[in-house]
Write an enzyme that holds these catalytic residues in place. Structure first.
Site, PDB file in Angstrom:
ATOM      1  N   HIS A 127       0.853  -1.192   0.000  1.00  0.00           N
ATOM      2  CA  HIS A 127       0.000   0.000   0.000  1.00  0.00           C
ATOM      3  C   HIS A 127       0.888   1.240   0.000  1.00  0.00           C
ATOM      4  O   HIS A 127       1.709   1.427   0.895  1.00  0.00           O
ATOM      5  CB  HIS A 127      -0.939  -0.003   1.220  1.00  0.00           C
ATOM      6  CG  HIS A 127      -2.049  -0.989   1.071  1.00  0.00           C
ATOM      7  ND1 HIS A 127      -2.565  -1.709   2.119  1.00  0.00           N
ATOM      8  CD2 HIS A 127      -2.743  -1.367  -0.036  1.00  0.00           C
ATOM      9  CE1 HIS A 127      -3.539  -2.496   1.666  1.00  0.00           C
ATOM     10  NE2 HIS A 127      -3.664  -2.315   0.360  1.00  0.00           N
ATOM     11  N   ALA A 128       0.677   2.070  -1.010  1.00  0.00           N
ATOM     12  CA  ALA A 128       1.611   3.156  -1.291  1.00  0.00           C
ATOM     13  C   ALA A 128       1.863   4.081  -0.096  1.00  0.00           C
ATOM     14  O   ALA A 128       2.993   4.393   0.238  1.00  0.00           O
ATOM     15  CB  ALA A 128       1.077   3.960  -2.480  1.00  0.00           C
ATOM     16  N   ARG A 129       0.810   4.514   0.548  1.00  0.00           N
ATOM     17  CA  ARG A 129       0.950   5.584   1.549  1.00  0.00           C
ATOM     18  C   ARG A 129       1.520   5.114   2.885  1.00  0.00           C
ATOM     19  O   ARG A 129       1.782   5.928   3.772  1.00  0.00           O
ATOM     20  CB  ARG A 129      -0.420   6.209   1.783  1.00  0.00           C
ATOM     21  CG  ARG A 129      -1.452   5.241   2.354  1.00  0.00           C
ATOM     22  CD  ARG A 129      -2.824   5.844   2.284  1.00  0.00           C
ATOM     23  NE  ARG A 129      -3.876   4.931   2.731  1.00  0.00           N
ATOM     24  CZ  ARG A 129      -5.172   5.239   2.701  1.00  0.00           C
ATOM     25  NH1 ARG A 129      -5.569   6.407   2.256  1.00  0.00           N
ATOM     26  NH2 ARG A 129      -6.063   4.382   3.124  1.00  0.00           N
ATOM     27  N   GLU A 130       1.693   3.807   3.046  1.00  0.00           N
ATOM     28  CA  GLU A 130       2.130   3.280   4.344  1.00  0.00           C
ATOM     29  C   GLU A 130       3.659   3.287   4.398  1.00  0.00           C
ATOM     30  O   GLU A 130       4.320   2.255   4.405  1.00  0.00           O
ATOM     31  CB  GLU A 130       1.518   1.884   4.540  1.00  0.00           C
ATOM     32  CG  GLU A 130      -0.005   1.956   4.533  1.00  0.00           C
ATOM     33  CD  GLU A 130      -0.727   0.611   4.368  1.00  0.00           C
ATOM     34  OE1 GLU A 130      -0.067  -0.439   4.378  1.00  0.00           O
ATOM     35  OE2 GLU A 130      -1.977   0.641   4.219  1.00  0.00           O
ATOM     36  N   ARG A 185      -3.118   4.909  -2.154  1.00  0.00           N
ATOM     37  CA  ARG A 185      -2.994   3.547  -1.606  1.00  0.00           C
ATOM     38  C   ARG A 185      -2.739   2.492  -2.700  1.00  0.00           C
ATOM     39  O   ARG A 185      -2.023   1.523  -2.492  1.00  0.00           O
ATOM     40  CB  ARG A 185      -4.305   3.215  -0.878  1.00  0.00           C
ATOM     41  CG  ARG A 185      -4.524   1.750  -0.487  1.00  0.00           C
ATOM     42  CD  ARG A 185      -5.849   1.623   0.250  1.00  0.00           C
ATOM     43  NE  ARG A 185      -6.331   0.266   0.407  1.00  0.00           N
ATOM     44  CZ  ARG A 185      -6.223  -0.446   1.526  1.00  0.00           C
ATOM     45  NH1 ARG A 185      -5.626   0.069   2.579  1.00  0.00           N
ATOM     46  NH2 ARG A 185      -6.719  -1.662   1.587  1.00  0.00           N
ATOM     47  N   ARG A 211      -6.026  -6.647  -2.558  1.00  0.00           N
ATOM     48  CA  ARG A 211      -7.319  -7.275  -2.836  1.00  0.00           C
ATOM     49  C   ARG A 211      -7.249  -8.006  -4.163  1.00  0.00           C
ATOM     50  O   ARG A 211      -8.247  -8.485  -4.649  1.00  0.00           O
ATOM     51  CB  ARG A 211      -8.435  -6.210  -2.931  1.00  0.00           C
ATOM     52  CG  ARG A 211      -8.625  -5.352  -1.697  1.00  0.00           C
ATOM     53  CD  ARG A 211      -9.232  -6.130  -0.528  1.00  0.00           C
ATOM     54  NE  ARG A 211      -9.411  -5.243   0.619  1.00  0.00           N
ATOM     55  CZ  ARG A 211      -8.471  -4.967   1.508  1.00  0.00           C
ATOM     56  NH1 ARG A 211      -7.270  -5.532   1.400  1.00  0.00           N
ATOM     57  NH2 ARG A 211      -8.714  -4.152   2.516  1.00  0.00           N
ATOM     58  N   HIS A 229       2.476  -3.539   6.681  1.00  0.00           N
ATOM     59  CA  HIS A 229       1.540  -2.441   6.418  1.00  0.00           C
ATOM     60  C   HIS A 229       1.629  -1.453   7.584  1.00  0.00           C
ATOM     61  O   HIS A 229       2.344  -1.661   8.546  1.00  0.00           O
ATOM     62  CB  HIS A 229       0.098  -2.969   6.395  1.00  0.00           C
ATOM     63  CG  HIS A 229      -0.258  -3.838   5.241  1.00  0.00           C
ATOM     64  ND1 HIS A 229      -1.209  -3.486   4.319  1.00  0.00           N
ATOM     65  CD2 HIS A 229       0.172  -5.076   4.867  1.00  0.00           C
ATOM     66  CE1 HIS A 229      -1.347  -4.439   3.425  1.00  0.00           C
ATOM     67  NE2 HIS A 229      -0.521  -5.438   3.732  1.00  0.00           N
ATOM     68  N   SER A 230       0.824  -0.397   7.490  1.00  0.00           N
ATOM     69  CA  SER A 230       0.580   0.423   8.663  1.00  0.00           C
ATOM     70  C   SER A 230      -0.831   0.968   8.552  1.00  0.00           C
ATOM     71  O   SER A 230      -1.369   1.016   7.446  1.00  0.00           O
ATOM     72  CB  SER A 230       1.574   1.591   8.764  1.00  0.00           C
ATOM     73  OG  SER A 230       1.291   2.577   7.793  1.00  0.00           O
ATOM     74  N   TYR A 231      -1.491   1.350   9.634  1.00  0.00           N
ATOM     75  CA  TYR A 231      -0.960   1.392  10.974  1.00  0.00           C
ATOM     76  C   TYR A 231      -1.877   0.592  11.879  1.00  0.00           C
ATOM     77  O   TYR A 231      -2.871   0.021  11.394  1.00  0.00           O
ATOM     78  CB  TYR A 231      -0.896   2.860  11.466  1.00  0.00           C
ATOM     79  CG  TYR A 231      -2.203   3.586  11.214  1.00  0.00           C
ATOM     80  CD1 TYR A 231      -3.214   3.574  12.162  1.00  0.00           C
ATOM     81  CD2 TYR A 231      -2.453   4.209   9.991  1.00  0.00           C
ATOM     82  CE1 TYR A 231      -4.432   4.191  11.909  1.00  0.00           C
ATOM     83  CE2 TYR A 231      -3.670   4.821   9.749  1.00  0.00           C
ATOM     84  CZ  TYR A 231      -4.650   4.798  10.708  1.00  0.00           C
ATOM     85  OH  TYR A 231      -5.858   5.363  10.438  1.00  0.00           O
ATOM     86  N   GLU A 251       0.595  -4.839  10.897  1.00  0.00           N
ATOM     87  CA  GLU A 251       0.276  -3.402  10.862  1.00  0.00           C
ATOM     88  C   GLU A 251       1.236  -2.730  11.830  1.00  0.00           C
ATOM     89  O   GLU A 251       1.151  -2.923  13.046  1.00  0.00           O
ATOM     90  CB  GLU A 251      -1.170  -3.146  11.310  1.00  0.00           C
ATOM     91  CG  GLU A 251      -2.232  -3.793  10.436  1.00  0.00           C
ATOM     92  CD  GLU A 251      -2.507  -3.066   9.121  1.00  0.00           C
ATOM     93  OE1 GLU A 251      -1.879  -2.012   8.883  1.00  0.00           O
ATOM     94  OE2 GLU A 251      -3.332  -3.555   8.349  1.00  0.00           O
TER      95      GLU A 251
HETATM   96  N1  ARG Z   1      -5.046  -3.404   6.392  1.00  0.00           N
HETATM   97  C1  ARG Z   1      -4.790  -4.537   5.548  1.00  0.00           C
HETATM   98  C2  ARG Z   1      -5.590  -4.398   4.271  1.00  0.00           C
HETATM   99  O1  ARG Z   1      -6.638  -3.813   4.290  1.00  0.00           O
HETATM  100  C3  ARG Z   1      -5.096  -5.798   6.246  1.00  0.00           C
HETATM  101  C4  ARG Z   1      -4.979  -7.029   5.438  1.00  0.00           C
HETATM  102  C5  ARG Z   1      -5.197  -8.276   6.240  1.00  0.00           C
HETATM  103  N2  ARG Z   1      -5.241  -9.434   5.436  1.00  0.00           N
HETATM  104  C6  ARG Z   1      -6.275  -9.795   4.691  1.00  0.00           C
HETATM  105  N3  ARG Z   1      -6.158 -10.814   3.907  1.00  0.00           N
HETATM  106  N4  ARG Z   1      -7.430  -9.198   4.780  1.00  0.00           N
HETATM  107  O2  ARG Z   1      -5.174  -4.827   3.234  1.00  0.00           O
HETATM  108 ZN    ZN Z   2      -2.034  -1.577   4.129  1.00  0.00          ZN
END
Ligand code: ARG
Ligand code: ZN
Length: 454
Positions: free
Chosen positions: A213-216, A268, A287, A339-341, A414
């Site tokens: 995720h770009a902004r993290e 993101r 995703r 990732h964060s946060y 995170e």
């Molecule tokens: N904050 C992360 C996201 O939204 C959590 C990912 C957790 N893992 C998952 N397979 N949902 O991508």
């Molecule tokens: Zn993330």
């Protein structure tokens, strides 16, 4: 594809020009530099090229705020979850439970409408960040030294700088490091895999990525910190390095990551062009994986932040990471994606509230890791499955690594903090974050050594 303008920028950046704190300060938008008098003419030329090459600005944050509400009833919680699922707003703290606060970022044009919607549910929105633009600006004005020869952990750095540092590190430590360019991003940035270890390819491995995720920004910063500890302080970890291989990909969404430096600090997604006319750029890389793709916590609207992509693995960067995980799956025992946060150490599944049958093994190792982490600076991490800890979201890399590649110990971490600074964690916290995360990594590596190597 790399546009000509972009390759020009790369060209110029690789001329060895650097912009350091106290010299030239590149800012968002058209506010070009501060302290211009101290800039050399050359650096000005570089800056001009960078800015000219920069396409239209990202989202307009002037007047953007974050609003916080605390759902008190089941109905209010449901309303918030509906709003979250609709994907129109950027939730910085998602709805979890009654009594737990929810933070929503709203652009200037959304503030009124969002306030009204919240009030209709009987919620009382409080402004938490009054000026998101300023918060973001404050961080961007602490300059990252683009094109620097060596990396430091007192600032955040773009993908070009990170790649250059990795190349230098690998050539300085050929006994320990192997650097491979294993693919290219959509816009043509190199994607590198750095293998650290000296026991040979058959040793059990730990695969670590960052920057999906770009902004993290704290994610690539922490991952490079881990690399640096292992490599430049290798005599302290001799034992581990002889029995475990570490595979690092610090920035797996380099286009999005760099875009968050140049155009939109809160970007993101990836930067792929819209699949259909009228669509928006980029997909949520976490995703996009082909395991229960598009089932939960994701959207097929390309203009929202958790857009799953036009198809599983539509994003070339995720194909690249997938191929490496596939190649290394037989020896890799642990997959860590940063990732964060929120300070959470989470394991699958993310697509369902059900737990994998071996969840207790994953839970135990995670608890050991966060115990060591906490001992460093007292930082507390929560442990659990990601669906149960935050929300259900399918198509994540962790679920794929476990469900398809068959890697047993998969974690999404995170990093800091708990929401004080959101994505703009001050650079002064990079080193503490790196130190504590390294303590956790050592626990995991020792476990791998003990379990799979001895
Ligand atoms: N904050 C992360 C996201 O939204 C959590 C990912 C957790 N893992 C998952 N397979 N949902 O991508
Ligand atoms: Zn993330």
């Amino acid at each position: 594809m790399v546009t000509d303008a972009q390759s020009d920028v790369n060209e110029l950046r690789s001329n060895g020009q650097t912009m350091r704190r106290g010299q030239c300060v590149a800012r968002r938008g058209s506010e070009v530099v501060s302290q211009v008098s101290r800039c050399t003419m050359n650096t000005l030329l570089v800056l001009a090229a960078v800015l000219l090459a920069t396409p239209a600005r990202g989202q307009d944050l002037s007047g953007a705020k974050t609003l916080s509400v605390v759902p008190q009833t089941e109905a209010q919680l449901k309303e918030l979850i509906k709003l979250f699922d609709a994907g129109q707003y950027d939730f910085w703290r998602e709805p979890r439970d009654m009594g737990m606060s929810v933070d929503i970022m709203a652009t200037a044009s959304q503030v009124q409408e969002l306030t009204a919607a919240l009030e209709r549910s009987g919620l009382k929105p409080q402004v938490k960040v009054d000026d998101v633009a300023q918060m973001v600006m404050r961080q961007n004005s602490g300059v990252y030294s683009r094109g620097a020869r060596s990396l430091d952990w007192e600032d955040y750095h773009d993908s070009y700088t990170i790649n250059r540092w990795m190349a230098q590190l690998a050539s300085d430590h050929p006994d320990l490091c192997t650097l491979e360019t294993v693919g290219k991003s959509y816009e043509g940035r190199p994607m590198n895999l750095l293998t650290v270890g000296k026991g040979g390819a058959d040793k059990p491995g730990i695969f670590i990525d960052g920057g999906i995720h770009a902004r993290e920004w704290i994610s690539p910063a922490t991952v490079t910190f881990l690399v640096n500890q292992l490599v430049t302080n290798s005599s302290a970890h001799d034992d581990l390095l002889s029995s475990v291989n570490f595979y690092f990909m610090p920035v797996i969404n380099p286009d999005g990551y760099d875009y968050s430096f140049t155009d939109d600090r809160l970007w993101r997604k990836t930067r792929s062009e819209p699949a259909s006319p009228g669509g928006c750029s980029g997909a949520d890389a976490n995703r996009n994986w082909d395991f229960h793709w598009m089932e939960a916590g994701t959207s097929n609207d390309s203009c929202v932040d958790n857009y799953g992509g036009s198809a599983p693995f539509s994003e070339v960067e995720m194909q690249v990471v997938r191929d490496q995980l596939t190649r290394l799956r037989n020896t890799t025992k642990v997959y860590l994606t940063f990732h964060s946060y929120g300070q959470k150490w989470m394991y699958p599944w993310g697509y369902t509230a059900a737990l994998p049958e071996d969840w207790q093994d994953l839970d135990r190792l995670a608890r050991d890791a966060v115990g060591a982490l906490k001992a460093v600076h007292g930082t507390r991490y929560q442990v659990g499955s990601s669906t149960r800890t935050i929300y259900a979201a399918s198509g994540g890399s962790d679920d794929w690594a476990k469900g398809v590649a068959g890697i047993k110990y998969c974690y999404t971490v995170e990093l800091r903090d708990l929401g004080t600074h959101y994505f703009t964690l001050p650079p002064s916290l990079i080193i503490p974050s790196g130190q504590e995360t390294f303590a956790a990594l050592k626990v995991i590596a020792n476990f791998v050594k003990k379990t799979y190597s001895d």
